[in-house]
Design an enzyme around this catalytic site. Structure first.
Site, PDB file in Angstrom:
ATOM      1  CB  ALA A   1      -1.142   0.086   1.245  1.00  0.00           C
TER       2      ALA A   1
ATOM      3  CD  GLU B   1       2.293 -15.122  -2.777  1.00  0.00           C
ATOM      4  OE1 GLU B   1       1.822 -16.356  -3.301  1.00  0.00           O
ATOM      5  OE2 GLU B   1       3.579 -14.709  -2.584  1.00  0.00           O
ATOM      6  CB  ALA B   2      -4.579 -13.740  -6.166  1.00  0.00           C
TER       7      ALA B   2
ATOM      8  CE  LYS C   1      -7.099 -14.137  -9.637  1.00  0.00           C
ATOM      9  NZ  LYS C   1      -7.045 -13.261  -8.443  1.00  0.00           N
TER      10      LYS C   1
HETATM   11  P1  FAD Z   1       2.014  -4.112   5.284  1.00  0.00           P
HETATM   12  O1  FAD Z   1       2.481  -4.875   4.489  1.00  0.00           O
HETATM   13  O2  FAD Z   1       1.694  -4.619   6.840  1.00  0.00           O
HETATM   14  O3  FAD Z   1       2.967  -2.808   5.569  1.00  0.00           O
HETATM   15  C1  FAD Z   1       2.951  -2.000   6.630  1.00  0.00           C
HETATM   16  C2  FAD Z   1       4.241  -1.301   6.711  1.00  0.00           C
HETATM   17  O4  FAD Z   1       3.991  -0.325   7.529  1.00  0.00           O
HETATM   18  C3  FAD Z   1       5.423  -1.960   6.885  1.00  0.00           C
HETATM   19  O5  FAD Z   1       6.409  -1.387   5.906  1.00  0.00           O
HETATM   20  C4  FAD Z   1       5.859  -1.566   8.260  1.00  0.00           C
HETATM   21  O6  FAD Z   1       7.214  -1.617   8.321  1.00  0.00           O
HETATM   22  C5  FAD Z   1       5.387  -0.432   8.360  1.00  0.00           C
HETATM   23  N1  FAD Z   1       5.102  -0.153   9.771  1.00  0.00           N
HETATM   24  C6  FAD Z   1       4.494  -0.466  10.613  1.00  0.00           C
HETATM   25  N2  FAD Z   1       4.513   0.270  11.921  1.00  0.00           N
HETATM   26  C7  FAD Z   1       5.262   0.914  11.825  1.00  0.00           C
HETATM   27  C8  FAD Z   1       6.054   1.945  12.541  1.00  0.00           C
HETATM   28  N3  FAD Z   1       5.778   2.104  14.034  1.00  0.00           N
HETATM   29  N4  FAD Z   1       6.994   2.666  12.148  1.00  0.00           N
HETATM   30  C9  FAD Z   1       7.629   2.587  10.837  1.00  0.00           C
HETATM   31  N5  FAD Z   1       6.980   1.775   9.819  1.00  0.00           N
HETATM   32  C10 FAD Z   1       5.966   1.055  10.376  1.00  0.00           C
HETATM   33  N6  FAD Z   1      -4.379  -8.922  -1.195  1.00  0.00           N
HETATM   34  C11 FAD Z   1      -4.558  -9.074  -2.373  1.00  0.00           C
HETATM   35  O7  FAD Z   1      -5.118  -8.112  -3.109  1.00  0.00           O
HETATM   36  N7  FAD Z   1      -4.698 -10.503  -3.080  1.00  0.00           N
HETATM   37  C12 FAD Z   1      -4.319 -11.578  -2.350  1.00  0.00           C
HETATM   38  O8  FAD Z   1      -4.520 -12.546  -2.579  1.00  0.00           O
HETATM   39  C13 FAD Z   1      -4.279 -11.293  -0.886  1.00  0.00           C
HETATM   40  N8  FAD Z   1      -4.033 -12.171  -0.005  1.00  0.00           N
HETATM   41  C14 FAD Z   1      -3.679 -12.062   1.167  1.00  0.00           C
HETATM   42  C15 FAD Z   1      -3.639 -13.121   2.441  1.00  0.00           C
HETATM   43  C16 FAD Z   1      -3.611 -12.868   3.736  1.00  0.00           C
HETATM   44  C17 FAD Z   1      -3.309 -13.932   4.601  1.00  0.00           C
HETATM   45  C18 FAD Z   1      -3.491 -11.458   4.221  1.00  0.00           C
HETATM   46  C19 FAD Z   1      -3.408 -11.121   5.393  1.00  0.00           C
HETATM   47  C20 FAD Z   1      -3.587 -10.428   3.182  1.00  0.00           C
HETATM   48  C21 FAD Z   1      -3.822 -10.567   1.892  1.00  0.00           C
HETATM   49  N9  FAD Z   1      -4.006  -9.450   0.873  1.00  0.00           N
HETATM   50  C22 FAD Z   1      -3.945  -9.739  -0.499  1.00  0.00           C
HETATM   51  C23 FAD Z   1      -4.026  -8.194   1.419  1.00  0.00           C
HETATM   52  C24 FAD Z   1      -2.595  -7.843   1.327  1.00  0.00           C
HETATM   53  O9  FAD Z   1      -1.547  -8.164   1.647  1.00  0.00           O
HETATM   54  C25 FAD Z   1      -2.444  -6.361   1.651  1.00  0.00           C
HETATM   55  O10 FAD Z   1      -3.367  -5.424   1.042  1.00  0.00           O
HETATM   56  C26 FAD Z   1      -1.164  -5.558   1.093  1.00  0.00           C
HETATM   57  O11 FAD Z   1      -0.031  -6.421   1.362  1.00  0.00           O
HETATM   58  C27 FAD Z   1      -0.854  -4.208   1.703  1.00  0.00           C
HETATM   59  O12 FAD Z   1      -0.548  -4.332   2.901  1.00  0.00           O
HETATM   60  P2  FAD Z   1      -0.099  -2.853   3.581  1.00  0.00           P
HETATM   61  O13 FAD Z   1       1.060  -2.112   2.914  1.00  0.00           O
HETATM   62  O14 FAD Z   1      -1.280  -2.416   3.844  1.00  0.00           O
HETATM   63  O15 FAD Z   1       0.567  -3.379   5.074  1.00  0.00           O
END
Ligand code: FAD
Length: 499
Positions: free
Chosen positions: A17, A50-51, A79
């Site tokens: 994200a 991953e999807a 896909k």
């Molecule tokens: P994260 O990847 O958790 O990133 C959070 C970031 O915040 C990291 O860089 C971390 O270091 C940082 N951070 C946190 N706290 C602090 C702090 N105090 N100080 C500094 N930095 C901090 N989505 C799909 O579209 N398709 C799928 O097939 C899919 N499968 C999934 C399967 C599972 C089991 C799960 C749980 C999720 C899945 N998702 C899927 C969702 C997808 O993984 C997420 O939407 C995507 O990875 C985005 O995550 P994010 O960037 O919001 O969070």
């Protein structure tokens, strides 16, 4: 020299994200925004996801990213949809494709004619009238032809990729366009006493980073939107009780690569199988009320085609979303904003949608209430619709073989979904909305795939003579079969693309 009047955007989090947001703002809003992203390698990223959905193609194209380079670096495959097994009943399977089932005749949706035919006797499954499904089943793929009305153009595609490779890929793109990155852990958030806006974040090494607009991409921690702003969480776990997943990759089997994701229903949830070019991603999404972590891990490992390539990893989550995604000068994107299990691969899409809306509503010197409200209304609508669609996969079942399936089969569902299902059962109509995910073909695929065959259909589908309808359907069936026969094998197509 003229002062830099651009808005200072601070992004907290460098997962998918965070870097999607940084890359998009640095590419598309560089005249209005200065982008600074803070991430902590020590905390890391969630590393699954991953999807994807076909919308991601528009995202990478809009950012000027070369598809071949993106696919090579993320070990991506193509896909065409998702195959659901054992959801409606054990032993049943169907594919939810990216694209239509059949083609409308005289302005009436194809499924109405198919239903008439189906009532009259044995007919091929509706999936045989979708180029995307027939190609997926044959493990074939080619990029669709430009004409969406042609049989070899009537489908969409998305990617299956290595989630740990996507953020670094986008990081390079964002940094090349001026985004600045800081490594460090955010330990404090400073706020303006009079209006509550965030003014700065403080890192564990003492640095203070000021900004005008803060984007919370800190994942499940939701440091800014949940932590600093205290925005409430709307919990949907009574409808979507899965709250954990255990994930583990395994080696690719010999033979072809499936151009689709698999979702296989299990006793207390479902498992995914996502084939990439260098390995297969697997995971079991389950309800901890019905299965222990150890049992889930054992079930996952027992179902792998080969030994896991890494220690299985358990993740915890809750279905739901923030009441508002944008509060004051804090906007959340990704897991900080909400979570809906990956049954329909919607999370990355939701992040993309939020980023696109942010760019549409990009604030001037101050955030206008109307922009914020407009953004929140759109995000709400997207989440609500996806939520209903996911619940359908559980509720529309005849399974009674485990407490989990008994619960989801008999639970009370949201009124918005109950109304949609009633309309379908009676008339074969799909409730319409002009914006957002999952339009008519998707609902039809899941309703029929899970065995909800409506009582009626559009009366206009009764107009053609039976022989003429037979010929039209047979022509379509044969046309799709020969279009697919002319497509290359998916694995060979990937290799040719990479060469
Ligand atoms: P994260 O990847 O958790 O990133 C959070 C970031 O915040 C990291 O860089 C971390 O270091 C940082 N951070 C946190 N706290 C602090 C702090 N105090 N100080 C500094 N930095 C901090 N989505 C799909 O579209 N398709 C799928 O097939 C899919 N499968 C999934 C399967 C599972 C089991 C799960 C749980 C999720 C899945 N998702 C899927 C969702 C997808 O993984 C997420 O939407 C995507 O990875 C985005 O995550 P994010 O960037 O919001 O969070």
């Amino acid at each position: 020299m003229e002062a830099d009047r651009r808005i200072r955007v601070v992004i907290v989090g460098g997962g998918t994200a965070g870097w999607m947001t940084a890359a998009a703002l640095a590419t598309l809003a560089s005249g209005a925004a200065r982008v600074h992203l803070v991430e902590s390698a020590e905390i890391g990223i969630v590393g699954v996801g991953e999807a994807t959905l076909p919308h991601l193609r528009a995202f990478i194209t809009r950012l000027g990213i070369d598809e071949a380079a993106f696919m090579a670096q993320t070990h991506a495959t193509f896909k065409l949809g998702i195959e659901f097994s054992d959801f409606g009943s054990i032993g049943e399977r169907y594919i939810h494709p990216f694209g239509p089932l059949g083609r409308p005749l005289a302005g009436v949706g194809f499924h109405h004619y198919w239903l008439r035919h189906h009532r009259a006797g044995a007919v091929p499954p509706i999936g045989d009238y979708s180029t995307g499904i027939v190609a997926a089943q044959a493990l074939r793929f080619a990029r669709p032809a430009a004409d969406p009305d042609a049989l070899d153009g009537a489908y969409g595609y998305a990617y299956q990729f290595d989630a740990t490779r996507f953020a670094p890929f986008l990081r390079a793109h964002a940094e090349a366009r001026g985004a600045v990155r800081s490594e460090g852990r955010v330990i404090q958030v400073d706020r303006n006493e009079s209006n509550g806006d965030v003014t700065a974040i403080r890192l564990d090494d003492g640095r203070r980073i000021e900004g005008d607009l803060f984007i919370d991409c800190s994942g499940f921690r939701a440091l800014l939107i949940g932590g600093a702003m205290g925005e409430a969480w709307e919990d949907w776990s009574h409808w979507l009780p899965c709250d954990r997943a255990v994930a583990a990759p395994c080696a690719s089997p010999p033979g072809g690569i499936e151009p689709y994701t698999r979702a296989i229903a299990m006793a207390a949830g479902w498992r995914w199988r996502i084939p990439l070019t260098h390995r297969v991603g697997n995971g079991y999404v389950y309800a901890s009320a019905h299965l222990s972590d150890g049992e889930a891990t054992d079930a996952l490992v027992a179902g792998l085609e080969s030994p896991p390539l890494a220690e299985p990893r358990t993740l915890r989550f809750r279905a739901g979303r923030r009441r508002r995604s944008w509060v004051g000068n804090v906007l959340s994107v990704g897991l900080a904003s909400g979570f809906l299990e990956p049954l329909e691969s919607t999370s990355i899409y939701l992040a993309q949608m939020a980023i696109t809306q942010l760019i549409e509503h990009f604030p001037d010197a101050r955030v206008a209430d109307a922009d914020r409200d407009g953004f929140n209304a759109l995000v709400d609508a997207e989440y609500d619709r996806i939520r209903d669609f996911l619940i359908l996969h559980y509720h529309a079942t005849r399974r009674d073989d485990s407490p989990f399936w008994n619960h989801v089969r008999t639970m009370t569902i949201p009124d918005s979904l109950a109304e949609k299902m009633a309309l379908w059962r009676e008339t074969a109509q799909v409730s319409r909305y002009s914006h957002g995910l999952f339009l008519e073909p998707s609902w039809v695929a899941v309703y029929l795939g899970q065995g909800i065959v409506p009582d009626g259909w559009d009366p206009r589908a009764d107009l053609p003579e039976a022989d003429a309808l037979d010929r039209a359907l047979a022509g379509l069936h044969g046309g799709i079969a020969s279009a697919v026969a002319g497509m290359p094998d998916h694995k060979a197509y990937l290799a040719a693309d990479a060469a």
